[in-house]
Design a protein around this motif. Structure first.
Motif, PDB file in Angstrom:
ATOM      1  N   ALA A 174       0.795  -1.258  -0.036  1.00  0.00           N
ATOM      2  CA  ALA A 174       0.206   0.118   0.113  1.00  0.00           C
ATOM      3  C   ALA A 174       0.813   1.265   0.022  1.00  0.00           C
ATOM      4  CB  ALA A 174      -1.017   0.171   1.098  1.00  0.00           C
ATOM      5  N   LEU A 175       1.815   1.228   0.615  1.00  0.00           N
ATOM      6  CA  LEU A 175       2.935   2.281   0.853  1.00  0.00           C
ATOM      7  C   LEU A 175       3.460   2.587  -0.397  1.00  0.00           C
ATOM      8  CD1 LEU A 175       4.365   4.622   2.517  1.00  0.00           C
ATOM      9  CD2 LEU A 175       6.082   2.610   2.877  1.00  0.00           C
ATOM     10  N   TYR A 176       3.965   1.634  -1.038  1.00  0.00           N
ATOM     11  CA  TYR A 176       4.723   1.880  -2.136  1.00  0.00           C
ATOM     12  C   TYR A 176       4.000   2.152  -3.580  1.00  0.00           C
ATOM     13  CZ  TYR A 176       9.356   1.675  -0.677  1.00  0.00           C
ATOM     14  OH  TYR A 176      10.802   1.904  -0.005  1.00  0.00           O
ATOM     15  N   THR A 177       2.719   1.811  -3.481  1.00  0.00           N
ATOM     16  CA  THR A 177       1.590   1.891  -4.412  1.00  0.00           C
ATOM     17  C   THR A 177       1.179   3.599  -4.393  1.00  0.00           C
ATOM     18  OG1 THR A 177       0.790  -0.342  -4.431  1.00  0.00           O
ATOM     19  CG2 THR A 177      -0.596   1.498  -5.386  1.00  0.00           C
ATOM     20  N   LYS A 178       1.289   3.843  -3.197  1.00  0.00           N
ATOM     21  CA  LYS A 178       0.880   5.234  -2.872  1.00  0.00           C
ATOM     22  C   LYS A 178       2.414   6.032  -3.388  1.00  0.00           C
ATOM     23  CE  LYS A 178      -0.387   5.862   1.252  1.00  0.00           C
ATOM     24  NZ  LYS A 178      -0.850   6.574   2.523  1.00  0.00           N
ATOM     25  N   LEU A 179       3.588   5.546  -3.161  1.00  0.00           N
ATOM     26  CA  LEU A 179       4.686   6.402  -3.413  1.00  0.00           C
ATOM     27  C   LEU A 179       5.080   6.324  -4.799  1.00  0.00           C
ATOM     28  CD1 LEU A 179       7.425   7.581  -2.292  1.00  0.00           C
ATOM     29  CD2 LEU A 179       8.325   5.507  -2.236  1.00  0.00           C
ATOM     30  N   LEU A 180       4.881   5.505  -5.550  1.00  0.00           N
ATOM     31  CA  LEU A 180       5.335   5.069  -7.073  1.00  0.00           C
ATOM     32  C   LEU A 180       4.244   5.448  -7.777  1.00  0.00           C
ATOM     33  CD1 LEU A 180       7.471   1.976  -6.548  1.00  0.00           C
ATOM     34  CD2 LEU A 180       8.440   4.426  -6.411  1.00  0.00           C
ATOM     35  N   GLY A 181       3.097   5.377  -7.375  1.00  0.00           N
ATOM     36  CA  GLY A 181       1.692   5.819  -8.125  1.00  0.00           C
ATOM     37  C   GLY A 181       1.615   4.607  -9.251  1.00  0.00           C
ATOM     38  N   VAL A 182       2.081   3.382  -9.059  1.00  0.00           N
ATOM     39  CA  VAL A 182       1.763   2.065  -9.502  1.00  0.00           C
ATOM     40  C   VAL A 182       1.728   0.864  -8.563  1.00  0.00           C
ATOM     41  CG1 VAL A 182       2.697   2.662 -11.838  1.00  0.00           C
ATOM     42  CG2 VAL A 182       4.159   1.523 -10.247  1.00  0.00           C
ATOM     43  N   PRO A 183       0.682  -0.155  -8.813  1.00  0.00           N
ATOM     44  CA  PRO A 183       0.847  -1.308  -7.907  1.00  0.00           C
ATOM     45  C   PRO A 183       1.914  -2.257  -8.324  1.00  0.00           C
ATOM     46  CG  PRO A 183      -0.956  -1.482  -9.564  1.00  0.00           C
ATOM     47  CD  PRO A 183      -0.193  -0.200  -9.752  1.00  0.00           C
ATOM     48  N   PRO A 184       2.153  -3.155  -7.379  1.00  0.00           N
ATOM     49  CA  PRO A 184       3.112  -4.333  -7.477  1.00  0.00           C
ATOM     50  C   PRO A 184       2.673  -5.087  -8.729  1.00  0.00           C
ATOM     51  CG  PRO A 184       1.910  -4.831  -5.627  1.00  0.00           C
ATOM     52  CD  PRO A 184       1.514  -3.453  -6.118  1.00  0.00           C
ATOM     53  N   TYR A 185       3.715  -5.423  -9.760  1.00  0.00           N
ATOM     54  CA  TYR A 185       3.348  -6.130 -11.015  1.00  0.00           C
ATOM     55  C   TYR A 185       3.354  -7.604 -10.706  1.00  0.00           C
ATOM     56  CZ  TYR A 185       8.277  -6.474 -11.863  1.00  0.00           C
ATOM     57  OH  TYR A 185       9.710  -6.807 -11.761  1.00  0.00           O
ATOM     58  N   LYS A 186       4.002  -7.994  -9.575  1.00  0.00           N
ATOM     59  CA  LYS A 186       4.165  -9.400  -9.174  1.00  0.00           C
ATOM     60  C   LYS A 186       4.356  -9.838  -7.831  1.00  0.00           C
ATOM     61  CE  LYS A 186       7.322 -11.817 -11.687  1.00  0.00           C
ATOM     62  NZ  LYS A 186       8.380 -12.769 -12.162  1.00  0.00           N
ATOM     63  N   GLU A 187       3.730 -10.792  -7.332  1.00  0.00           N
ATOM     64  CA  GLU A 187       3.966 -11.290  -5.891  1.00  0.00           C
ATOM     65  C   GLU A 187       4.526 -12.791  -6.081  1.00  0.00           C
ATOM     66  OE1 GLU A 187       1.298 -10.777  -2.691  1.00  0.00           O
ATOM     67  OE2 GLU A 187       0.738  -8.768  -3.370  1.00  0.00           O
ATOM     68  N   GLU A 188       5.431 -12.928  -4.980  1.00  0.00           N
ATOM     69  CA  GLU A 188       6.092 -14.173  -5.165  1.00  0.00           C
ATOM     70  C   GLU A 188       6.375 -14.882  -3.919  1.00  0.00           C
ATOM     71  OE1 GLU A 188       8.983 -14.568  -8.517  1.00  0.00           O
ATOM     72  OE2 GLU A 188       9.398 -16.532  -7.860  1.00  0.00           O
ATOM     73  N   VAL A 189       6.389 -16.143  -3.662  1.00  0.00           N
ATOM     74  CA  VAL A 189       6.786 -16.810  -2.344  1.00  0.00           C
ATOM     75  C   VAL A 189       8.108 -17.480  -2.743  1.00  0.00           C
ATOM     76  CG1 VAL A 189       6.526 -18.230  -0.405  1.00  0.00           C
ATOM     77  CG2 VAL A 189       4.569 -16.896  -1.136  1.00  0.00           C
ATOM     78  N   VAL A 190       9.232 -17.412  -1.989  1.00  0.00           N
ATOM     79  CA  VAL A 190      10.227 -18.152  -2.111  1.00  0.00           C
ATOM     80  C   VAL A 190      10.501 -18.742  -1.038  1.00  0.00           C
ATOM     81  CG1 VAL A 190      12.808 -18.131  -2.782  1.00  0.00           C
ATOM     82  CG2 VAL A 190      11.057 -16.355  -3.927  1.00  0.00           C
ATOM     83  N   GLU A 191       9.850 -20.224  -0.837  1.00  0.00           N
ATOM     84  CA  GLU A 191       9.725 -20.647   0.518  1.00  0.00           C
ATOM     85  C   GLU A 191      11.499 -21.152   0.992  1.00  0.00           C
ATOM     86  OE1 GLU A 191       8.405 -20.820   3.349  1.00  0.00           O
ATOM     87  OE2 GLU A 191       6.675 -20.793   2.216  1.00  0.00           O
ATOM     88  N   SER A 192      12.287 -21.428   0.090  1.00  0.00           N
ATOM     89  CA  SER A 192      13.531 -21.938   0.479  1.00  0.00           C
ATOM     90  C   SER A 192      14.356 -20.708   1.053  1.00  0.00           C
ATOM     91  CB  SER A 192      14.175 -22.262  -0.697  1.00  0.00           C
ATOM     92  OG  SER A 192      14.402 -21.126  -1.822  1.00  0.00           O
ATOM     93  N   GLU A 193      13.867 -19.487   0.733  1.00  0.00           N
ATOM     94  CA  GLU A 193      14.716 -18.311   1.637  1.00  0.00           C
ATOM     95  C   GLU A 193      13.659 -17.666   2.621  1.00  0.00           C
ATOM     96  OE1 GLU A 193      17.544 -16.732   0.342  1.00  0.00           O
ATOM     97  OE2 GLU A 193      17.758 -18.551  -0.583  1.00  0.00           O
ATOM     98  N   GLY A 194      12.481 -18.333   2.929  1.00  0.00           N
ATOM     99  CA  GLY A 194      11.613 -17.773   3.918  1.00  0.00           C
ATOM    100  C   GLY A 194      11.158 -16.419   3.695  1.00  0.00           C
ATOM    101  N   VAL A 195      10.800 -16.124   2.463  1.00  0.00           N
ATOM    102  CA  VAL A 195      10.291 -14.714   1.941  1.00  0.00           C
ATOM    103  C   VAL A 195       9.066 -14.755   1.043  1.00  0.00           C
ATOM    104  CG1 VAL A 195      12.463 -13.534   2.273  1.00  0.00           C
ATOM    105  CG2 VAL A 195      11.766 -14.247   0.183  1.00  0.00           C
ATOM    106  N   ARG A 196       8.355 -13.819   1.243  1.00  0.00           N
ATOM    107  CA  ARG A 196       7.145 -13.431   0.364  1.00  0.00           C
ATOM    108  C   ARG A 196       7.498 -12.257  -0.196  1.00  0.00           C
ATOM    109  NH1 ARG A 196       1.563 -12.064   0.613  1.00  0.00           N
ATOM    110  NH2 ARG A 196       1.872 -11.034   2.772  1.00  0.00           N
TER     111      ARG A 196
END
Ligand code: ZN
Length: 137
Positions: A23-45
């Motif tokens: 939400a913060l970066y969509t406001k800041l940059l004026g565009v929504p994220p173009y992709k979301e991805e979970v990398v389970e091996s790295e423990g990150v979303r």
């Protein structure tokens, strides 16, 4: 084939809550994220934004043992790594090893956004975690 870091591929930013970060970066940059991805091996979303030719990656921990959880515990939210594009990740890993940088993984591993990645120890790079990445074909 060039044997140097080609350009900054993206900046990685650690966030506690990916929805709030999005939400913060969509406001800041004026565009929504173009992709979301979970990398389970790295423990990150992760989510990815474009700002013109540049890319921002937000990272949220998926578990308390995640490197992102540990980073936020120690240093708070904020810039977590600088990622550089390379054309031949194995050759760059060899070159940087010879230059005295410690690599956090011995072989390239599959990262987010269809990349082969390798991380360099932040202590060898003036306190900044460095990611090398090469497009996976
Ligand atoms: Zn990254």
């Amino acid at each position: 084939m060039s044997h140097h870091l080609v350009q900054i591929e993206h900046l990685g930013i650690a966030v506690k809550d990916l929805e709030a970060g999005n939400a913060l970066y969509t406001k800041l940059l004026g565009v929504p994220p173009y992709k979301e991805e979970v990398v389970e091996s790295e423990g990150v979303r992760t989510s990815f934004f474009k700002a013109g030719p540049n890319k921002i990656e937000l990272l949220e921990a998926t578990n308390p043992e995640s490197p992102i959880a540990k980073f936020i515990e120690k240093r708070g939210e904020g810039i977590h790594h600088v990622a550089y594009a390379v054309e031949d990740i194995a050759a760059e890993m060899d070159r940087l090893k010879r230059e005295g940088f410690r690599l956090l993984n011995d072989a390239p591993k599959a990262g987010a956004d269809n990349k082969w990645v390798c991380f360099l120890h932040p202590k060898d790079a003036g306190g900044t975690l460095i990611e090398l990445c090469q497009e996976r074909s």
